[in-house]
Write an enzyme that holds these catalytic residues in place. Structure first.
Site, PDB file in Angstrom:
ATOM      1  N   PRO A 362       0.832  -1.234  -0.002  1.00 33.59           N
ATOM      2  CA  PRO A 362       0.051  -0.008  -0.106  1.00 33.59           C
ATOM      3  C   PRO A 362       0.874   1.025   0.246  1.00 33.59           C
ATOM      4  O   PRO A 362       1.908   1.254   0.734  1.00 33.59           O
ATOM      5  CB  PRO A 362      -0.911  -0.139   1.190  1.00 33.59           C
ATOM      6  CG  PRO A 362      -0.636  -1.537   1.528  1.00 33.59           C
ATOM      7  CD  PRO A 362       0.665  -2.182   1.212  1.00 33.59           C
ATOM      8  N   LYS A 366       0.532   2.844  -7.045  1.00 34.28           N
ATOM      9  CA  LYS A 366      -0.305   1.955  -8.056  1.00 34.28           C
ATOM     10  C   LYS A 366      -1.398   3.111  -8.730  1.00 34.28           C
ATOM     11  O   LYS A 366      -1.470   2.696  -9.981  1.00 34.28           O
ATOM     12  CB  LYS A 366      -0.816   0.811  -7.548  1.00 34.28           C
ATOM     13  CG  LYS A 366       0.169  -0.196  -6.774  1.00 34.28           C
ATOM     14  CD  LYS A 366      -0.572  -1.730  -6.411  1.00 34.28           C
ATOM     15  CE  LYS A 366      -1.142  -1.432  -5.069  1.00 34.28           C
ATOM     16  NZ  LYS A 366      -0.526  -0.603  -4.077  1.00 34.28           N
ATOM     17  N   THR A 367      -2.255   3.485  -7.798  1.00 25.92           N
ATOM     18  CA  THR A 367      -3.076   4.310  -8.372  1.00 25.92           C
ATOM     19  C   THR A 367      -2.716   5.457  -9.114  1.00 25.92           C
ATOM     20  O   THR A 367      -3.101   6.064 -10.239  1.00 25.92           O
ATOM     21  CB  THR A 367      -4.333   4.740  -7.293  1.00 25.92           C
ATOM     22  OG1 THR A 367      -4.792   3.476  -6.487  1.00 25.92           O
ATOM     23  CG2 THR A 367      -5.536   5.429  -7.715  1.00 25.92           C
ATOM     24  N   GLU A 586      15.966   3.512  28.035  1.00 26.47           N
ATOM     25  CA  GLU A 586      16.466   4.094  26.587  1.00 26.47           C
ATOM     26  C   GLU A 586      17.969   4.254  26.367  1.00 26.47           C
ATOM     27  O   GLU A 586      18.393   4.277  25.383  1.00 26.47           O
ATOM     28  CB  GLU A 586      15.615   5.577  26.172  1.00 26.47           C
ATOM     29  CG  GLU A 586      14.278   5.346  26.062  1.00 26.47           C
ATOM     30  CD  GLU A 586      13.735   4.510  25.025  1.00 26.47           C
ATOM     31  OE1 GLU A 586      14.272   4.193  24.183  1.00 26.47           O
ATOM     32  OE2 GLU A 586      12.485   4.153  25.326  1.00 26.47           O
ATOM     33  N   HIS A 589      19.219   0.918  25.687  1.00 26.84           N
ATOM     34  CA  HIS A 589      19.423   0.940  24.135  1.00 26.84           C
ATOM     35  C   HIS A 589      20.526   1.568  23.294  1.00 26.84           C
ATOM     36  O   HIS A 589      20.888   1.134  22.363  1.00 26.84           O
ATOM     37  CB  HIS A 589      18.246   1.358  23.419  1.00 26.84           C
ATOM     38  CG  HIS A 589      16.962   0.377  23.810  1.00 26.84           C
ATOM     39  ND1 HIS A 589      16.947  -0.790  23.345  1.00 26.84           N
ATOM     40  CD2 HIS A 589      15.761   0.634  24.372  1.00 26.84           C
ATOM     41  CE1 HIS A 589      15.635  -1.592  23.770  1.00 26.84           C
ATOM     42  NE2 HIS A 589      15.109  -0.418  24.363  1.00 26.84           N
TER      43      HIS A 589
END
Length: 802
Positions: A362, A366-367, A586, A589
């Site tokens: 999506p 395409k459209t 955090e 990470h």
């Protein structure tokens, strides 16, 4: 003029008419001899006209046979004004007479213009005005008749008739109308001193034009004819009236046209209601219909509503407006070239493909590519959605398919685009749950026949778009129907650069669009064209919200955070302990990814809540890697577990904040073991899971499932142990970053470099973060120069060696 004001005016006019009639009759029976003057105003001409009609009703009734008695109505200025287009102008002139001066000249000029324009007669306008006048005139007539119905005839009882009219000898004759009402005609010259009750007033003077010996003044209901005759005969006997002088009785059948008309009013109303409903059904009473298309009439439910574009339509989209899918655009352009120059291909014996299926995730365009085909082809382009074929009525889908292709053949050569064709193109009878024969299958069968079956003709090219090609019916995908499947993937970094250039041209930037397009393309890996358009629009909205005159890189970064993480919620209530836990999570990470070789480079880390559940997040700039190694996936697993490890090492307690991290780790590790074949115990086997998650049975035994579960646990435990060791080694740095997060809330890579130093790992190729900082075109030129220098050095070395 409202109906309420009209009814009030008619009521006042009726009362004034009765007063005027009393003045005409000359003060008999206590009637007032004069009436107050009629009020003048907005409805003055209407009230005066109604008053004149009601006041002279008796004269008109007596002289109905004489056509000249109606001349005073036709000669009335007010009557003519009702049916004249100049009534409003004359009425406006009367209302403006109070304000003299400058208005006189404007009235004269307006009257000249209106008189000159009135000479040009417009038949359609007259018909429209006549239609608009029908309903008001009909209502006005009913109100007029109801006002005129309140005449001087007085209803009395039989006892009053006997005592006050029959006994004094005032009754001339009686007319029984419709066997229900007895009309009493009083003698024209009665003896007034014989009347005992002053409540009944008999006039001896005649109005002009009345020459009858008796007049109709009173009436009463008789019940039945037999009982009335018996009562009347008994009353006359009791009064000792000679039978030769009995009151004569005549029987008539009268048809009151007003009552007759009122009998048909309900029927007319019902017919009118049916007519209006019919018009409403044709124009607005609809069933179904897509967004922006309105509904469909119930009588044309089998017809399809097609969005038809031709070469003269506005707001076209061209191929230059489509970027990021050059290969797909090239294949689609072949259809356009064939339709424009068919002889070039026919001379070589080539035939144009009958259809092409646009396949992709999506938002990949395409459209938009289909719209560009419509703008470039120069032939009629018919667009419809797959869901428009489906309706609540049986047989509507096949009928609409036939109607669509019939319309396409009438304007051939033409292009038909069916968006989201999976709505009608699903595989028939898949899994045994679809039923034997439903509306979707009938629609699909009709589509297959129209595309390649008996009676089909050339000149119609069918394009279709879908993001689920795996569920389409095989008969729909075979050559002869959809000869080509054009895959449109998410754009790479160069494709994103081209897409950003298109959208950035419409924005007001503080630098050149190329500066932003290169850096934003590196900052948005995995974004489709629709996501890029959303980022540009969000950046413009953020700039306008902050009262900025130009859009800067800060606005684009905020827009990307908005698209990825959701809406920023600075006012969300978070306790100090929770905020501190999020900061350490955090920072874990960030530190784990900083010291792992194959981890993605960190862009920034924040503890500002976003979305519905995210209390903070670390944003990385991943590379557009087509392949992933086992070592890369292992380091990504360790980086994802860095938050939980930091909570355990530095805080000593674990929280539910790592739920999303554990979900990602589980999915990633199961893919390594059961899909990618990285596990030695499972072997070189792959068991991919279905996207819809609907599986009746596993493709492997329970023993294999147990081995997979054991391997996943061992791999995750191994990655967590390595992450905990890494966090312990850099414990102080994790704490420093956490404190900086609590202070600044947002840290970028430059802030991390000040605390952690440069990353200990260097890559041979530039990463997306490097492209974000410098722009990738300069890097490509520098890289080409380095390659050329390296080639020259190697050739020189070979020459020296020889």
């Amino acid at each position: 003029m409202s109906l309420s004001s009209l009814s009030r005016a008619l009521a006042r006019s009726a009362r004034s008419s009765r007063q005027r009639q009393g003045s005409l009759l000359g003060g008999h029976g206590g009637l007032r001899a004069s009436s107050p003057p009629l009020p003048c105003g907005e409805l003055g001409f209407l009230r005066s006209y109604v008053t004149s009609v009601i006041g002279n009703r008796a004269a008109v009734a007596s002289g109905a046979g004489k056509g000249g008695d109606w001349r005073f109505l036709l000669a009335s200025r007010q009557f003519r004004r009702l049916f004249s287009d100049k009534s409003k102008k004359n009425h406006g002139k009367h209302s403006e007479e109070e304000n003299k001066g400058k208005g006189d000249e404007s009235d004269k000029s307006d009257s000249k213009k209106q008189s000159s324009s009135g000479d040009q007669w417009n038949f359609e306008e007259s018909i429209k005005q006549f239609k608009d006048m029908i309903a008001p005139l009909f209502l006005f007539g009913l109100l007029l008749l109801s006002a005129s119905a309140s005449s001087s005839e007085q209803e009395i009882s039989f006892q009053e008739f006997k005592n006050k009219l029959l006994e004094p000898g005032l009754v001339d004759h009686i007319v029984v109308s419709n066997k229900s009402i007895a009309k009493v005609y009083v003698r024209s010259s009665p003896s007034i001193d014989r009347i005992q009750d002053s409540d009944i007033h008999i006039t001896t003077s005649h109005l002009p034009g009345i020459e009858s010996p008796s007049s109709y003044k009173y009436y009463f209901n008789i019940g039945s004819v037999d009982s009335f005759e018996e009562k009347l005969q008994e009353a006359q006997k009791a009064l000792e009236i000679d039978p030769h002088y009995y009151v004569p009785i005549t029987y008539t059948t009268e048809a009151k046209w007003f009552e007759e008309v009122m009998k048909y009013v309900p029927t007319v109303l019902i017919i009118g209601l049916i007519y209006l409903l019919g018009k409403r059904i044709q124009n607005g009473f609809t069933v179904g219909g897509g967004p922006g298309k309105g509904g469909r009439s119930i009588f044309s439910i089998g017809k399809v509503q097609v969005t038809k574009l031709d070469k003269n339509s506005k707001n076209k989209v061209f191929f230059k407006d489509v970027a990021g899918c050059d290969e797909a655009k090239q294949e689609i352009m072949e259809f356009v070239h064939f339709l424009k120059n068919p002889k070039k291909y026919e001379e070589l014996g080539a035939k144009i493909p009958k259809g092409a299926l646009l396949v992709g995730p999506p938002g990949t365009g395409k459209t938009l590519l289909a719209k560009a085909t419509a703008g470039e082809s120069g032939v009629p382009f018919l667009s419809i959605s797959g869901s428009d074929f489906m309706e609540m009525f049986v047989g509507v889908g096949p009928s609409r398919v036939r109607n669509l292709f019939q319309e396409a053949r009438q304007c051939s050569p033409s292009i038909v685009f069916i968006d989201e064709i999976d709505a009608i193109g699903r595989a028939r009878g898949r899994g045994g749950f679809s039923g034997g024969h439903d509306e979707r299958e009938s629609t699909l069968n009709q589509l297959l026949v129209e595309m390649d079956g008996f009676g089909t003709t050339s000149g119609v090219v069918v394009l279709a778009g879908t993001n689920r090609p795996d569920i389409l019916d095989k008969a729909l995908l075979r050559p002869g129907r959809f000869d080509r499947q054009i895959s449109i993937d998410k754009p790479d970094i160069k494709g994103r650069d081209q897409i950003f250039r298109i959208y950035l041209k419409k924005l007001k930037l503080d630098k050149e669009p190329s500066f932003y397009s290169q850096r934003l393309a590196a900052l948005t890996p995995g974004f489709a064209g629709a996501d890029i358009a959303n980022v540009c629009n969000e950046a413009a909205l953020i700039a306008a919200r902050s009262e900025g005159t130009l859009i800067t890189m800060q606005h684009f970064e905020s827009a990307i955070d908005r698209v990825i993480g959701g809406l920023e919620k600075k006012n969300k209530v978070i306790s100090k302990l929770e905020r501190r836990t999020v900061a350490y999570h955090e920072s874990g990470h960030a530190v784990a990814g900083w010291f792992l070789e194959h981890a993605e480079p960190l862009l920034k880390v924040t503890i500002v809540p976003r979305g519905t559940a995210a209390l903070g997040f670390a944003q990385y700039v991943p590379n557009d890697n087509l392949l992933m190694t086992k070592e890369q996936l292992f380091d990504m697993t360790c980086m994802t577990l860095g938050g939980r490890a930091a909570e355990e090492v530095l805080i000593g307690k674990i929280s539910t904040g790592a739920q999303n991290d554990l979900e990602k780790v589980t999915k990633m590790t199961y893919a390594q073991v059961a899909v990618y074949g990285f596990s030695e115990k499972v072997g070189l086997l792959s068991f991919p899971q279905r996207e819809d998650g609907f599986e009746m049975s596993k493709p492997y035994s329970s023993q294999t499932a147990s081995i997979i579960d054991t391997e996943v646990r061992e791999w995750v435990a191994k990655a967590y142990e390595k992450t905990v060791e890494l966090i312990k080694q850099h414990k102080d740095q994790v704490a420093q970053i956490a404190e900086l997060l609590l202070e600044k809330e947002v840290l970028h890579q430059d802030d991390l470099v000040q605390v952690l130093g440069e990353r200990p790992f260097k890559t041979l190729e530039p990463t997306n973060y490097d492209r974000f900082k410098q722009g990738f075109q300069d890097e490509d030129s520098n890289r080409n120069a380095e390659l050329s220098n390296a080639d020259g050095a190697s050739s020189l070395g070979e020459a020296v060696a020889s």
